[in-house]
Design a protein around this motif. Structure first.
Motif, PDB file in Angstrom:
ATOM      1  N   ASP A  47      11.725  49.329 -74.715  1.00  0.00           N
ATOM      2  CA  ASP A  47      10.835  50.485 -74.547  1.00  0.00           C
ATOM      3  C   ASP A  47      11.445  51.778 -75.079  1.00  0.00           C
ATOM      4  O   ASP A  47      10.748  52.789 -75.174  1.00  0.00           O
ATOM      5  CB  ASP A  47      10.491  50.687 -73.067  1.00  0.00           C
ATOM      6  CG  ASP A  47       9.481  49.685 -72.557  1.00  0.00           C
ATOM      7  OD1 ASP A  47       8.759  49.093 -73.384  1.00  0.00           O
ATOM      8  OD2 ASP A  47       9.414  49.494 -71.330  1.00  0.00           O
ATOM      9  N   ILE A  48      12.727  51.773 -75.425  1.00  0.00           N
ATOM     10  CA  ILE A  48      13.397  53.028 -75.804  1.00  0.00           C
ATOM     11  C   ILE A  48      12.725  53.693 -77.005  1.00  0.00           C
ATOM     12  O   ILE A  48      12.399  54.879 -76.952  1.00  0.00           O
ATOM     13  CB  ILE A  48      14.901  52.810 -76.071  1.00  0.00           C
ATOM     14  CG1 ILE A  48      15.616  52.547 -74.754  1.00  0.00           C
ATOM     15  CG2 ILE A  48      15.515  54.027 -76.757  1.00  0.00           C
ATOM     16  CD1 ILE A  48      17.095  52.240 -74.902  1.00  0.00           C
ATOM     17  N   GLU A  49      12.499  52.962 -78.086  1.00  0.00           N
ATOM     18  CA  GLU A  49      11.951  53.589 -79.298  1.00  0.00           C
ATOM     19  C   GLU A  49      10.550  54.156 -79.100  1.00  0.00           C
ATOM     20  O   GLU A  49      10.314  55.320 -79.436  1.00  0.00           O
ATOM     21  CB  GLU A  49      12.004  52.624 -80.484  1.00  0.00           C
ATOM     22  CG  GLU A  49      13.408  52.401 -80.995  1.00  0.00           C
ATOM     23  CD  GLU A  49      14.154  53.692 -81.313  1.00  0.00           C
ATOM     24  OE1 GLU A  49      13.582  54.581 -81.981  1.00  0.00           O
ATOM     25  OE2 GLU A  49      15.319  53.810 -80.902  1.00  0.00           O
ATOM     26  N   ALA A  98      23.440  60.006 -75.654  1.00  0.00           N
ATOM     27  CA  ALA A  98      22.898  59.418 -76.887  1.00  0.00           C
ATOM     28  C   ALA A  98      21.465  59.890 -77.139  1.00  0.00           C
ATOM     29  O   ALA A  98      21.102  60.216 -78.279  1.00  0.00           O
ATOM     30  CB  ALA A  98      22.959  57.895 -76.809  1.00  0.00           C
ATOM     31  N   ILE A  99      20.651  59.938 -76.090  1.00  0.00           N
ATOM     32  CA  ILE A  99      19.262  60.396 -76.237  1.00  0.00           C
ATOM     33  C   ILE A  99      19.227  61.875 -76.603  1.00  0.00           C
ATOM     34  O   ILE A  99      18.493  62.293 -77.504  1.00  0.00           O
ATOM     35  CB  ILE A  99      18.452  60.117 -74.943  1.00  0.00           C
ATOM     36  CG1 ILE A  99      18.279  58.620 -74.733  1.00  0.00           C
ATOM     37  CG2 ILE A  99      17.113  60.846 -74.954  1.00  0.00           C
ATOM     38  CD1 ILE A  99      17.493  57.904 -75.818  1.00  0.00           C
ATOM     39  N   LEU A 100      20.037  62.690 -75.921  1.00  0.00           N
ATOM     40  CA  LEU A 100      20.068  64.122 -76.232  1.00  0.00           C
ATOM     41  C   LEU A 100      20.455  64.362 -77.685  1.00  0.00           C
ATOM     42  O   LEU A 100      19.883  65.230 -78.351  1.00  0.00           O
ATOM     43  CB  LEU A 100      21.042  64.858 -75.303  1.00  0.00           C
ATOM     44  CG  LEU A 100      20.524  65.204 -73.924  1.00  0.00           C
ATOM     45  CD1 LEU A 100      21.633  65.786 -73.052  1.00  0.00           C
ATOM     46  CD2 LEU A 100      19.360  66.191 -74.012  1.00  0.00           C
ATOM     47  N   LYS A 101      21.417  63.615 -78.196  1.00  0.00           N
ATOM     48  CA  LYS A 101      21.834  63.774 -79.595  1.00  0.00           C
ATOM     49  C   LYS A 101      20.693  63.461 -80.551  1.00  0.00           C
ATOM     50  O   LYS A 101      20.606  64.044 -81.630  1.00  0.00           O
ATOM     51  CB  LYS A 101      23.031  62.878 -79.896  1.00  0.00           C
ATOM     52  CG  LYS A 101      24.321  63.429 -79.354  1.00  0.00           C
ATOM     53  CD  LYS A 101      25.472  62.505 -79.661  1.00  0.00           C
ATOM     54  CE  LYS A 101      26.724  63.022 -78.966  1.00  0.00           C
ATOM     55  NZ  LYS A 101      27.831  62.081 -79.048  1.00  0.00           N
ATOM     56  N   ARG A 102      19.832  62.560 -80.162  1.00  0.00           N
ATOM     57  CA  ARG A 102      18.688  62.242 -81.019  1.00  0.00           C
ATOM     58  C   ARG A 102      17.642  63.351 -80.996  1.00  0.00           C
ATOM     59  O   ARG A 102      16.946  63.565 -81.989  1.00  0.00           O
ATOM     60  CB  ARG A 102      18.056  60.924 -80.587  1.00  0.00           C
ATOM     61  CG  ARG A 102      18.953  59.736 -80.906  1.00  0.00           C
ATOM     62  CD  ARG A 102      18.290  58.438 -80.612  1.00  0.00           C
ATOM     63  NE  ARG A 102      17.133  58.232 -81.481  1.00  0.00           N
ATOM     64  CZ  ARG A 102      16.249  57.265 -81.310  1.00  0.00           C
ATOM     65  NH1 ARG A 102      16.380  56.406 -80.305  1.00  0.00           N
ATOM     66  NH2 ARG A 102      15.226  57.124 -82.126  1.00  0.00           N
ATOM     67  N   PHE A 103      17.523  64.054 -79.878  1.00  0.00           N
ATOM     68  CA  PHE A 103      16.554  65.146 -79.785  1.00  0.00           C
ATOM     69  C   PHE A 103      17.065  66.415 -80.453  1.00  0.00           C
ATOM     70  O   PHE A 103      16.316  67.141 -81.081  1.00  0.00           O
ATOM     71  CB  PHE A 103      16.224  65.467 -78.323  1.00  0.00           C
ATOM     72  CG  PHE A 103      15.261  64.511 -77.682  1.00  0.00           C
ATOM     73  CD1 PHE A 103      14.040  64.204 -78.251  1.00  0.00           C
ATOM     74  CD2 PHE A 103      15.580  63.911 -76.480  1.00  0.00           C
ATOM     75  CE1 PHE A 103      13.153  63.333 -77.659  1.00  0.00           C
ATOM     76  CE2 PHE A 103      14.699  63.030 -75.864  1.00  0.00           C
ATOM     77  CZ  PHE A 103      13.489  62.745 -76.457  1.00  0.00           C
ATOM     78  N   THR A 104      18.344  66.717 -80.261  1.00  0.00           N
ATOM     79  CA  THR A 104      18.883  67.994 -80.716  1.00  0.00           C
ATOM     80  C   THR A 104      20.397  67.927 -80.814  1.00  0.00           C
ATOM     81  O   THR A 104      21.026  67.093 -80.175  1.00  0.00           O
ATOM     82  CB  THR A 104      18.487  69.127 -79.744  1.00  0.00           C
ATOM     83  OG1 THR A 104      19.014  70.366 -80.224  1.00  0.00           O
ATOM     84  CG2 THR A 104      19.016  68.880 -78.341  1.00  0.00           C
ATOM     85  N   ASN A 105      20.968  68.817 -81.604  1.00  0.00           N
ATOM     86  CA  ASN A 105      22.419  68.942 -81.612  1.00  0.00           C
ATOM     87  C   ASN A 105      22.828  70.293 -81.046  1.00  0.00           C
ATOM     88  O   ASN A 105      23.913  70.776 -81.289  1.00  0.00           O
ATOM     89  CB  ASN A 105      23.005  68.711 -83.013  1.00  0.00           C
ATOM     90  CG  ASN A 105      22.294  69.501 -84.078  1.00  0.00           C
ATOM     91  OD1 ASN A 105      21.411  70.278 -83.783  1.00  0.00           O
ATOM     92  ND2 ASN A 105      22.660  69.289 -85.324  1.00  0.00           N
ATOM     93  N   ASN A 106      21.937  70.900 -80.300  1.00  0.00           N
ATOM     94  CA  ASN A 106      22.209  72.190 -79.671  1.00  0.00           C
ATOM     95  C   ASN A 106      22.043  72.063 -78.160  1.00  0.00           C
ATOM     96  O   ASN A 106      21.086  72.573 -77.580  1.00  0.00           O
ATOM     97  CB  ASN A 106      21.282  73.271 -80.227  1.00  0.00           C
ATOM     98  CG  ASN A 106      21.704  74.655 -79.788  1.00  0.00           C
ATOM     99  OD1 ASN A 106      22.853  74.891 -79.452  1.00  0.00           O
ATOM    100  ND2 ASN A 106      20.755  75.572 -79.790  1.00  0.00           N
TER     101      ASN A 106
END
Length: 134
Positions: A47-49, A98-106
């Motif tokens: 379900d992650i993707e 890991a999820i946060l890195k996919r959303f943003t690098n800030n």
């Protein structure tokens, strides 16, 4: 059955977005500890993707400021009010990162202590809104 509904990450994510949507136009800021996308760390692998794409769709509707609170490693892990062991919590932290890195690098990261609210406001003022230090 509310308990059953809360085990469906798509339902939880839609409810989170519904609450945000209902506040739109009535408040200047929404502060939440349960943003769309958080369910990605608790969901099944398959379900992650699709859940990530749904959360990304919802996130595009807002200006997002992501803050990651860390635990003081010198303090004992508190079990009161938790559903997970310390090892399970650390694994979930890894998924969250890991999820946060996919959303943003800030992502602003600070220790979860008494100074955190002031640090977060200072960071938002300076880095996000571009205000000079007070």
């Amino acid at each position: 059955n509310n308990r059953m509904a809360l085990t469906d990450p798509f339902y939880v994510t839609a409810c989170q977005e519904y609450r945000n949507h209902m506040l739109r136009g009535h408040v200047e800021y929404i502060v939440t500890d349960s943003p769309p996308g958080l369910s990605c760390i608790y969901c099944r692998e398959d379900d992650i993707e699709p859940l990530f794409e749904l959360a990304r769709h919802y996130r595009r509707r807002y200006i997002n400021v992501d803050v990651r609170l860390t635990r003081d490693p010198m303090r004992a892990f508190q079990t009161y009010g938790r559903n997970h062991t310390e090892a399970q919590s650390r694994a979930l932290e890894g998924r969250l990162d890991a999820i946060l890195k996919r959303f943003t690098n800030n992502v602003y990261q600070t220790m979860a202590d008494r100074a955190a609210p002031h640090e977060i406001i200072r960071w938002c003022d300076e880095e996000v809104l571009g205000y000079a230090p007070r």
